[in-house]
Write a protein that holds these residues in place. Structure first.
Motif, PDB file in Angstrom:
ATOM      1  N   GLU A 122       0.879  -1.167   0.000  1.00  0.00           N
ATOM      2  CA  GLU A 122       0.000   0.000   0.000  1.00  0.00           C
ATOM      3  C   GLU A 122       0.916   1.217   0.000  1.00  0.00           C
ATOM      4  O   GLU A 122       1.774   1.354   0.885  1.00  0.00           O
ATOM      5  CB  GLU A 122      -0.909  -0.001   1.226  1.00  0.00           C
TER       6      GLU A 122
ATOM      7  N   ILE B 173       1.271   4.917   0.629  1.00  0.00           N
ATOM      8  CA  ILE B 173       0.577   6.005   1.336  1.00  0.00           C
ATOM      9  C   ILE B 173       1.275   7.313   0.945  1.00  0.00           C
ATOM     10  O   ILE B 173       2.502   7.413   1.052  1.00  0.00           O
ATOM     11  CB  ILE B 173       0.644   5.817   2.871  1.00  0.00           C
TER      12      ILE B 173
ATOM     13  N   ARG C  25       1.433  11.392   1.599  1.00  0.00           N
ATOM     14  CA  ARG C  25       0.995  12.388   2.582  1.00  0.00           C
ATOM     15  C   ARG C  25       1.434  13.799   2.183  1.00  0.00           C
ATOM     16  O   ARG C  25       2.604  14.005   1.861  1.00  0.00           O
ATOM     17  CB  ARG C  25       1.589  12.079   3.957  1.00  0.00           C
TER      18      ARG C  25
ATOM     19  N   SER D 250      -2.186   8.007  11.422  1.00  0.00           N
ATOM     20  CA  SER D 250      -1.187   7.119  12.055  1.00  0.00           C
ATOM     21  C   SER D 250       0.192   7.762  12.213  1.00  0.00           C
ATOM     22  O   SER D 250       0.871   7.526  13.210  1.00  0.00           O
ATOM     23  CB  SER D 250      -1.075   5.807  11.276  1.00  0.00           C
TER      24      SER D 250
ATOM     25  N   ASP E  71      -1.202  -4.708   8.044  1.00  0.00           N
ATOM     26  CA  ASP E  71      -0.555  -3.842   7.040  1.00  0.00           C
ATOM     27  C   ASP E  71       0.633  -3.070   7.623  1.00  0.00           C
ATOM     28  O   ASP E  71       0.626  -1.825   7.676  1.00  0.00           O
ATOM     29  CB  ASP E  71      -1.559  -2.822   6.446  1.00  0.00           C
TER      30      ASP E  71
ATOM     31  N   ASP F   9      -4.032  13.238   2.542  1.00  0.00           N
ATOM     32  CA  ASP F   9      -3.237  12.031   2.253  1.00  0.00           C
ATOM     33  C   ASP F   9      -4.115  11.038   1.516  1.00  0.00           C
ATOM     34  O   ASP F   9      -5.320  11.239   1.392  1.00  0.00           O
ATOM     35  CB  ASP F   9      -2.632  11.432   3.552  1.00  0.00           C
ATOM     36  N   PHE F  10      -3.515   9.984   1.009  1.00  0.00           N
ATOM     37  CA  PHE F  10      -4.288   8.945   0.319  1.00  0.00           C
ATOM     38  C   PHE F  10      -3.449   7.686   0.144  1.00  0.00           C
ATOM     39  O   PHE F  10      -2.239   7.705   0.367  1.00  0.00           O
ATOM     40  CB  PHE F  10      -4.834   9.434  -1.031  1.00  0.00           C
ATOM     41  N   LYS F  11      -4.143   6.623  -0.254  1.00  0.00           N
ATOM     42  CA  LYS F  11      -3.488   5.329  -0.448  1.00  0.00           C
ATOM     43  C   LYS F  11      -3.657   4.896  -1.897  1.00  0.00           C
ATOM     44  O   LYS F  11      -4.736   5.071  -2.474  1.00  0.00           O
ATOM     45  CB  LYS F  11      -4.166   4.302   0.479  1.00  0.00           C
TER      46      LYS F  11
ATOM     47  N   ASP G 136     -12.961   6.819   0.572  1.00  0.00           N
ATOM     48  CA  ASP G 136     -12.570   5.707   1.450  1.00  0.00           C
ATOM     49  C   ASP G 136     -11.056   5.609   1.555  1.00  0.00           C
ATOM     50  O   ASP G 136     -10.530   5.063   2.525  1.00  0.00           O
ATOM     51  CB  ASP G 136     -13.059   4.366   0.860  1.00  0.00           C
ATOM     52  N   THR G 137     -10.355   6.089   0.533  1.00  0.00           N
ATOM     53  CA  THR G 137      -8.898   5.887   0.483  1.00  0.00           C
ATOM     54  C   THR G 137      -8.113   7.211   0.530  1.00  0.00           C
ATOM     55  O   THR G 137      -6.888   7.202   0.404  1.00  0.00           O
ATOM     56  CB  THR G 137      -8.505   5.113  -0.792  1.00  0.00           C
TER      57      THR G 137
ATOM     58  N   ARG H 189      -7.822  11.257   2.518  1.00  0.00           N
ATOM     59  CA  ARG H 189      -8.345  12.199   3.512  1.00  0.00           C
ATOM     60  C   ARG H 189      -8.592  13.521   2.797  1.00  0.00           C
ATOM     61  O   ARG H 189      -7.669  14.085   2.180  1.00  0.00           O
ATOM     62  CB  ARG H 189      -7.371  12.384   4.681  1.00  0.00           C
TER      63      ARG H 189
ATOM     64  N   ARG I  52     -14.536   6.351  10.835  1.00  0.00           N
ATOM     65  CA  ARG I  52     -13.514   5.910  11.789  1.00  0.00           C
ATOM     66  C   ARG I  52     -13.668   6.618  13.135  1.00  0.00           C
ATOM     67  O   ARG I  52     -13.524   6.020  14.184  1.00  0.00           O
ATOM     68  CB  ARG I  52     -12.096   6.225  11.272  1.00  0.00           C
TER      69      ARG I  52
HETATM   70  N1  UDP Z   1      -5.586   4.204   3.870  1.00  0.00           N
HETATM   71  C1  UDP Z   1      -6.377   3.335   3.134  1.00  0.00           C
HETATM   72  N2  UDP Z   1      -6.357   2.013   3.444  1.00  0.00           N
HETATM   73  C2  UDP Z   1      -5.571   1.490   4.429  1.00  0.00           C
HETATM   74  C3  UDP Z   1      -4.766   2.377   5.166  1.00  0.00           C
HETATM   75  C4  UDP Z   1      -4.780   3.731   4.872  1.00  0.00           C
HETATM   76  O1  UDP Z   1      -7.080   3.758   2.217  1.00  0.00           O
HETATM   77  O2  UDP Z   1      -5.581   0.270   4.628  1.00  0.00           O
HETATM   78  C5  UDP Z   1      -5.584   5.643   3.564  1.00  0.00           C
HETATM   79  C6  UDP Z   1      -6.333   6.435   4.612  1.00  0.00           C
HETATM   80  O3  UDP Z   1      -7.681   6.601   4.239  1.00  0.00           O
HETATM   81  C7  UDP Z   1      -5.605   7.739   4.598  1.00  0.00           C
HETATM   82  C8  UDP Z   1      -4.169   7.384   4.223  1.00  0.00           C
HETATM   83  O4  UDP Z   1      -4.263   6.111   3.588  1.00  0.00           O
HETATM   84  O5  UDP Z   1      -6.141   8.579   3.581  1.00  0.00           O
HETATM   85  C9  UDP Z   1      -3.213   7.364   5.363  1.00  0.00           C
HETATM   86  O6  UDP Z   1      -3.727   6.557   6.372  1.00  0.00           O
HETATM   87  P1  UDP Z   1      -2.991   6.352   7.785  1.00  0.00           P
HETATM   88  O7  UDP Z   1      -1.741   5.597   7.574  1.00  0.00           O
HETATM   89  O8  UDP Z   1      -2.899   7.648   8.494  1.00  0.00           O
HETATM   90  O9  UDP Z   1      -3.936   5.340   8.485  1.00  0.00           O
HETATM   91  P2  UDP Z   1      -4.966   5.469   9.652  1.00  0.00           P
HETATM   92  O10 UDP Z   1      -4.704   6.722  10.391  1.00  0.00           O
HETATM   93  O11 UDP Z   1      -6.277   5.427   8.959  1.00  0.00           O
HETATM   94  O12 UDP Z   1      -4.653   4.212  10.416  1.00  0.00           O
END
Ligand code: UDP
Length: 261
Positions: free
Chosen positions: A90, A92, A94, A100, A129, A175-177, A200-201, A203, A219
């Motif tokens: 994945e 990510i 930012r 996280s 993950d 941010d996004f994935k 969903d993927t 922010r 969440r």
């Molecule tokens: N994200 C996602 N799927 C995942 C993990 C993260 O789509 O399994 C996206 C999440 O929506 C955010 C970005 O990736 O836009 C960063 O997520 P973060 O690592 O901060 O995870 P979280 O705080 O949700 O645990």
């Protein structure tokens, strides 16, 4: 082209085979999960909105030369996509620190990053993950250096494009994935963008009020998710500004259409 058997069911989508071996159907479910599946519910209409929003973003990316798996949207919940072998990472991306990373590194929530930051997580639900270093990708052959170099270039272009697209409609892309896959044709393998890009993927915060227009509503129990996703779709011009058509109505409308066929 006919829909065949179910090949895979994930948390938010189902993949079905088709009579064309190189294509599959991606079905968007209404299921919402968070915190590695510990929080779950069904939100009627979410799949319909994500299907439309992801189609919009991926077809725009395709117009700027970012190759991706989308072939075409079939109906309110389904898309025809190219069958790829998903790279088990994945990616990510930012622009602003939140979620996280703030907990992991003690960074203040909302810190604007000097440059986009790419983080890598291993796609493995059982392990939650975990965050990995780029070196792990090569040490365990999850992808080649050449593939990751290409992915990184694509990510920076995708990020630039999406920041501008959302800024134009009063939304900050925090941010996004992303996920990428190998599309194999004529004995060649090409890395293309896969999966979905949706609230969903990503922010997504309102530019003026910082109101959360993404899955953090679920969440963090911030209130209804459908009006926020609908707002994103309206601002992107996918749903008409004046229309009061809710996602739930769209769902009903699409099932009526299906029955009539
Ligand atoms: N994200 C996602 N799927 C995942 C993990 C993260 O789509 O399994 C996206 C999440 O929506 C955010 C970005 O990736 O836009 C960063 O997520 P973060 O690592 O901060 O995870 P979280 O705080 O949700 O645990």
């Amino acid at each position: 082209m006919k829909k065949g058997k179910k090949l895979y069911e994930g948390k938010a989508k189902i993949i079905y085979a088709t009579t064309d071996k190189s294509l599959v159907i991606q079905y968007f479910k209404d299921d919402a999960t968070a915190f590695n599946n510990q929080k779950k519910t069904t939100i009627e209409g979410k799949g319909v909105l994500n299907n439309r929003i992801s189609e919009h973003i991926l077809s725009n990316l395709s117009q700027i030369g970012i190759k991706n798996h989308l072939v075409k949207r079939l109906n309110m919940r389904e898309q025809i996509i190219k069958l790829v072998e998903i790279i088990p990472i994945e990616f990510i991306v930012r622009n602003v620190a939140t979620g996280s990373i703030t907990k992991r590194l003690g960074i203040e929530d909302g810190t604007i990053l000097k440059e986009p930051l790419i983080e890598y997580c291993l796609k493995d639900d059982k392990l939650g993950d975990p965050l990995i270093a780029e070196e792990h990708i090569y040490a365990f052959d999850w992808a080649t250096k050449k593939e990751i170099e290409k992915v990184k270039k694509m990510i920076l272009r995708i990020n630039d494009f999406m920041i501008g697209m959302f800024r134009g409609v009063g939304i900050k892309l925090i941010d996004f994935k992303l996920e990428f896959g190998r599309f194999k044709s004529n004995g060649k393998s090409e890395v293309i963008l896969a999966d979905e890009i949706s609230p969903d993927t990503c922010r997504l915060w309102d530019s003026i009020t910082d109101k959360k227009l993404d899955k953090d509503r679920f969440r963090k129990d911030l209130g209804d998710l459908i009006p926020a996703y609908t707002e994103v779709a309206k601002r992107l011009g996918i749903l008409h500004e004046q229309s009061n058509v809710s996602a739930v109505n769209i769902t009903k409308l699409s099932s009526v259409k299906r029955k009539r066929k």
